[in-house]
Design an enzyme around this catalytic site. Structure first.
Site, PDB file in Angstrom:
ATOM      1  N   LYS A  73      21.299  93.131  39.340  1.00  0.00           N
ATOM      2  CA  LYS A  73      20.120  93.601  38.618  1.00  0.00           C
ATOM      3  C   LYS A  73      19.706  94.941  39.197  1.00  0.00           C
ATOM      4  CE  LYS A  73      15.494  91.774  37.418  1.00  0.00           C
ATOM      5  NZ  LYS A  73      14.616  90.581  37.604  1.00  0.00           N
ATOM      6  N   SER A  98      13.019  88.321  33.413  1.00  0.00           N
ATOM      7  CA  SER A  98      13.235  89.752  33.444  1.00  0.00           C
ATOM      8  C   SER A  98      14.661  90.163  33.793  1.00  0.00           C
ATOM      9  CB  SER A  98      12.293  90.389  34.470  1.00  0.00           C
ATOM     10  OG  SER A  98      12.639  89.972  35.793  1.00  0.00           O
ATOM     11  N   SER A 120      12.326  84.518  36.390  1.00  0.00           N
ATOM     12  CA  SER A 120      13.133  85.608  35.828  1.00  0.00           C
ATOM     13  C   SER A 120      14.632  85.441  36.003  1.00  0.00           C
ATOM     14  CB  SER A 120      12.716  86.949  36.441  1.00  0.00           C
ATOM     15  OG  SER A 120      11.466  87.347  35.939  1.00  0.00           O
TER      16      SER A 120
END
Lengths: 464, 67
Positions: A81, A156, A180
């Site tokens: 990420k 997310s 997330s």
């Protein structure tokens, strides 16, 4: 050369590399080809370091040829990420406000994986700073769900979930502050794992709300998560919340099964967070049957409601994120995405008393979860009562209106995992969530692995 | 025991004081609605009978000691 090595799980690829029937170079090339073919419409990646990954793969191949294998992560490409530093690559947080300077060192988790032989494939898309749901005004385009382009992946860790779901890479790291990792994992049909608070260092990751932030994994199998945690876990003096507890052999625990385990099932989460999609509710009935057939005792319990967890989580998280961004919000308001700035700004109106009261409530919730885990070995909930939201449909207030079923274990700090538990008639995946006692990831993995072996949900491929 | 109140809804001047002049009028209006929603969320905080303020209880930090 083209191969379907991209379709292998981490553990399967690892076994083939160890047996020398697959080379790290072939595996990396296969993933790069898959990315080139699929990601143009998906937008899961932020920056792929093809040159660096191929260079590392050649070195890994040379190590294998000279009899220097480094273990199960040797030659395995992993992506991150874009909140997590990897030396030499820029960490953007998918925001216009971050500096565009390459990281000078790896995040702790990345360094641990690199030392274990993993290959850094690159960075993956994310909601801005892990909170600002994408709506087209952030540097990277919104990510599409690999199972249906009209839906988003869930946030997310949007890119991490979609990349692993779409088989762009065998595994990825994400961050989980309120769900997330687990929610997008459920919505993309993959395994999403959040360790105990303090098990994996957050050093080198852009913070969102430090008292809730965790680094965890996306993979296609629980076995892969166990391998990754074994490499990443441990004390790091640069993250003082990390524990000095010994790191057990998670992989060895996978075969323990769940016969005799007591599982407390919070079925009320399907109503509290709902109304649940009927296919999801039916899927949970079937999941409970499978767990019982495997020898577990499953009994219904009540946990603190998702609304109570959100009430503690939201003010603390918003105050912590506002504290990190207050100055830049005043001076660079327009450089944040609209959803991001309007969510962050709410934190300016959380009072000190609100924060303290939420923290006291947090202790109440943690005690209730601990009590439930004194009576049961594991807790079971649905990961999310519905399937993935429509593409690009998030609004600033979603955060305060939704009742996330995952944040309770960020509030309490317990380890939790989402594993695929079925598909709706429309072909969208959903997941179940298991949680375990603090630092008992071994039991969590054993149960998730046993469930996975008894079902085939994780083996389905999206139509890409 | 702390009083269980919602945050006072900020007026435009208060929002400007805290966030500066850059948010648009529509955004200021949206923020007022968000703060109202936050107030509703805060009502769900569970009561803490002990009023426990020990940070060792509030934050789930474990540095290796036995639990």
């Amino acid at each position: 050369m083209s191969s379907e090595a991209w379709a292998l799980t981490l553990a399967a690829a690892s076994q083939q590399i160890a047996a020398k029937t697959l080379s790290p170079v072939e595996l990396v090339q296969s993933c790069l080809e898959r990315i080139a073919r699929v990601d143009g419409n998906l937008h899961a990646t932020a920056h792929i370091d093809a040159e660096g990954a191929l260079h590392a793969a050649k070195a890994a191949e040379a190590d294998m040829a000279t009899g220097r294998p480094r273990g199960p992560l040797h030659g395995i490409p992993i992506a991150f990420k874009d909140l997590i530093d990897a030396k030499g690559l820029v960490t953007t947080g998918n925001s216009h406000v971050t500096a565009r300077e390459p990281a000078t060192e790896d995040a702790f988790a990345v360094a641990q994986l690199r030392d274990a032989g993993a290959i850094i494939l690159g960075k993956l898309n994310t909601d801005e700073f892990a909170l600002g749901a994408a709506n087209g005004d952030q540097p990277l385009p919104p990510v599409r769900n690999p199972w249906h382009p009209d839906h988003g992946p869930g946030g997310s860790s949007t890119g991490s979930a979609a990349a692993v779901g779409a088989r762009l890479c065998p595994a990825a790291l994400g961050t989980d502050t309120g769900g997330s990792i687990r929610r997008p994992a459920a919505w993309c049909g993959v395994v999403g794992f959040k360790p105990s608070y303090g098990r994996v260092s957050r050093h080198g990751a852009l913070p969102l709300a430090p008292s809730y932030d965790h680094i965890g994994t996306f993979s296609r199998a629980t076995e892969d998560a166990a391998i990754l945690l074994g490499a990443m876990a441990g004390h790091d003096r640069r993250d003082p919340t990390t524990s000095t507890r010994a790191v057990p052999d998670y992989h060895a625990a996978l075969g323990r099964g769940i016969k005799g385990l007591k599982i407390g099932y919070a079925r009320h989460y399907e109503d509290d967070g709902g109304p649940a999609d009927p296919a999801v509710a039916d899927g949970m009935v079937e999941a409970v049957r499978v767990l019982r057939d495997l020898g577990a005792t499953v009994s219904e319990i009540r946990l603190p409601t998702p609304q109570a967890a959100r009430a503690c989580f939201s003010p603390m998280m918003l105050a912590e994120v506002y504290a990190l961004h207050a100055e830049r919000l005043r001076t660079r308001w327009q450089d944040y995405g609209r959803n991001t700035r309007l969510r962050f700004a709410v934190g300016a109106f959380v009072t000190g008393a609100d924060y303290v009261r939420a923290a006291q409530g947090r202790a109440v919730i943690a005690r209730a979860v601990n009590t439930a885990l004194q009576q049961h070995d594991l807790l079971l909930t649905v990961t999310a009562p519905t399937t993935a939201m429509r593409y690009n449909s998030a609004t600033p207030d979603d955060l305060l209106k939704g009742a996330g079923l995952t944040s309770v274990f960020n509030v309490s700090g317990h380890p939790a995992i989402s594993v695929p538990a079925g598909f709706t008639p429309a072909g969208l995946p959903f997941g179940l969530q298991l949680a375990a006692r603090m630092f008992d990831e071994a039991t969590l993995f054993a149960a998730a692995h046993a469930y996975e072996q008894a079902t085939q949900w994780a083996e389905r491929r999206p139509p890409l | 025991m702390t009083e269980k109140t919602s945050p006072a809804l900020p007026d435009v001047a208060e929002i400007r004081r805290r966030l500066g002049p850059l948010p648009s009028a529509a955004e200021v209006e949206g923020l007022q609605e968000s703060v109202r929603l936050l107030g509703l969320v805060l009502r769900e905080i569970p009561e803490s009978p002990a009023g426990d303020l020990d940070p060792g209880h509030i934050f789930p930090v474990d540095t290796g000691r036995a639990s």
